[in-house]
Design a protein around this motif. Structure first.
Motif, mmCIF file in Angstrom:
data_model
loop_
_atom_site.group_PDB
_atom_site.id
_atom_site.type_symbol
_atom_site.label_atom_id
_atom_site.label_comp_id
_atom_site.label_asym_id
_atom_site.label_seq_id
_atom_site.Cartn_x
_atom_site.Cartn_y
_atom_site.Cartn_z
ATOM 1 N N ILE A 199 0.843 -1.205 0.000
ATOM 2 C CA ILE A 199 0.000 0.000 0.000
ATOM 3 C C ILE A 199 0.872 1.246 0.000
ATOM 4 O O ILE A 199 0.679 2.153 -0.818
ATOM 5 N N ARG A 200 1.836 1.293 0.886
ATOM 6 C CA ARG A 200 2.707 2.472 0.962
ATOM 7 C C ARG A 200 3.469 2.688 -0.341
ATOM 8 O O ARG A 200 3.626 3.820 -0.800
ATOM 9 N N ASP A 201 3.939 1.605 -0.955
ATOM 10 C CA ASP A 201 4.641 1.716 -2.233
ATOM 11 C C ASP A 201 3.703 2.139 -3.359
ATOM 12 O O ASP A 201 4.151 2.696 -4.364
ATOM 13 N N GLY A 202 2.408 1.861 -3.203
ATOM 14 C CA GLY A 202 1.436 2.188 -4.235
ATOM 15 C C GLY A 202 0.946 3.620 -4.226
ATOM 16 O O GLY A 202 0.355 4.090 -5.199
ATOM 17 N N TRP A 203 1.173 4.323 -3.115
ATOM 18 C CA TRP A 203 0.727 5.711 -3.037
ATOM 19 C C TRP A 203 1.504 6.599 -3.991
ATOM 20 O O TRP A 203 2.698 6.428 -4.190
ATOM 21 N N GLY A 204 0.813 7.574 -4.520
ATOM 22 C CA GLY A 204 1.442 8.594 -5.358
ATOM 23 C C GLY A 204 0.487 9.757 -5.494
ATOM 24 O O GLY A 204 -0.656 9.714 -5.008
ATOM 25 N N ALA A 205 0.926 10.781 -6.184
ATOM 26 C CA ALA A 205 0.046 11.927 -6.430
ATOM 27 C C ALA A 205 -1.204 11.485 -7.180
ATOM 28 O O ALA A 205 -2.287 12.040 -6.977
ATOM 29 N N GLU A 238 -8.352 17.283 -5.850
ATOM 30 C CA GLU A 238 -8.239 18.701 -5.499
ATOM 31 C C GLU A 238 -7.023 18.994 -4.631
ATOM 32 O O GLU A 238 -6.571 20.130 -4.545
ATOM 33 N N HIS A 239 -6.461 17.955 -4.002
ATOM 34 C CA HIS A 239 -5.265 18.142 -3.169
ATOM 35 C C HIS A 239 -3.993 17.679 -3.872
ATOM 36 O O HIS A 239 -2.907 17.804 -3.311
ATOM 37 N N THR A 292 3.160 15.470 -1.765
ATOM 38 C CA THR A 292 4.620 15.396 -1.831
ATOM 39 C C THR A 292 5.095 14.049 -1.300
ATOM 40 O O THR A 292 4.483 13.508 -0.357
ATOM 41 N N PRO A 293 6.177 13.518 -1.852
ATOM 42 C CA PRO A 293 6.722 12.264 -1.325
ATOM 43 C C PRO A 293 7.208 12.377 0.125
ATOM 44 O O PRO A 293 7.392 11.373 0.794
ATOM 45 N N GLN A 319 -4.625 10.041 1.357
ATOM 46 C CA GLN A 319 -4.732 8.681 0.830
ATOM 47 C C GLN A 319 -5.670 7.820 1.666
ATOM 48 O O GLN A 319 -5.845 6.638 1.380
ATOM 49 N N CYS A 320 -6.285 8.383 2.708
ATOM 50 C CA CYS A 320 -6.996 7.551 3.675
ATOM 51 C C CYS A 320 -8.195 6.824 3.102
ATOM 52 O O CYS A 320 -8.405 5.644 3.392
#
Length: 126
Positions: free
Chosen positions: A13-19, A25-26, A31-32, A39-40
């Motif tokens: 999950i953490r590796d999958g997060w991105g902009a 709208e955010h 930012t990394p 992402q919640c």
């Protein structure tokens, strides 16, 4: 799911997060340096897909005023899992937390949810 498998899920999950998986709208503010920011909702839905349990929604308050909502999960035996809790600034407080029913159809953030889910599934199946 064993503890080591849960660690694999959390890492996927953490590796999958991105902009591209955050609230549109955010997105310009993502930012990394704070990858959990906004992402919640998508994260809680992916965890719910894989582990079941309850979806929990609380309110984010700044100076006593609600500014947003925060989502996380409650699994069996009342274990709460909040993989995005570190996103908040010191002045942001999460208040309450009610069990909410999963939406029958994901409308808001559907593309972001599907993108995160596909990344997590690919990581777990590799």
């Amino acid at each position: 799911m064993t503890l080591s498998n849960f660690s694999d899920l959390e890492q996927a999950i953490r590796d999958g997060w991105g902009a591209d998986t955050t609230t549109p709208e955010h997105r310009p503010d993502w930012t990394p340096d704070n990858p959990a920011r906004d992402q919640c909702g998508v994260t809680a839905l992916v965890v719910h897909d894989l582990l079941g349990g309850d979806l929990i929604r609380g309110e984010v308050h700044v100076d006593g005023e609600r500014v947003d909502y925060h989502w996380w999960n409650r699994l069996g035996m009342g274990i709460e899992v909040d993989l995005t809790r570190e996103q908040f600034a010191p002045e942001e407080m999460v208040v309450g937390g009610d069990v909410i029913e999963r939406p029958a159809e994901i409308v808001r953030l559907r593309e972001e949810y599907e993108l995160l889910r596909s990344r997590v599934m690919a990581a777990l199946c590799s």
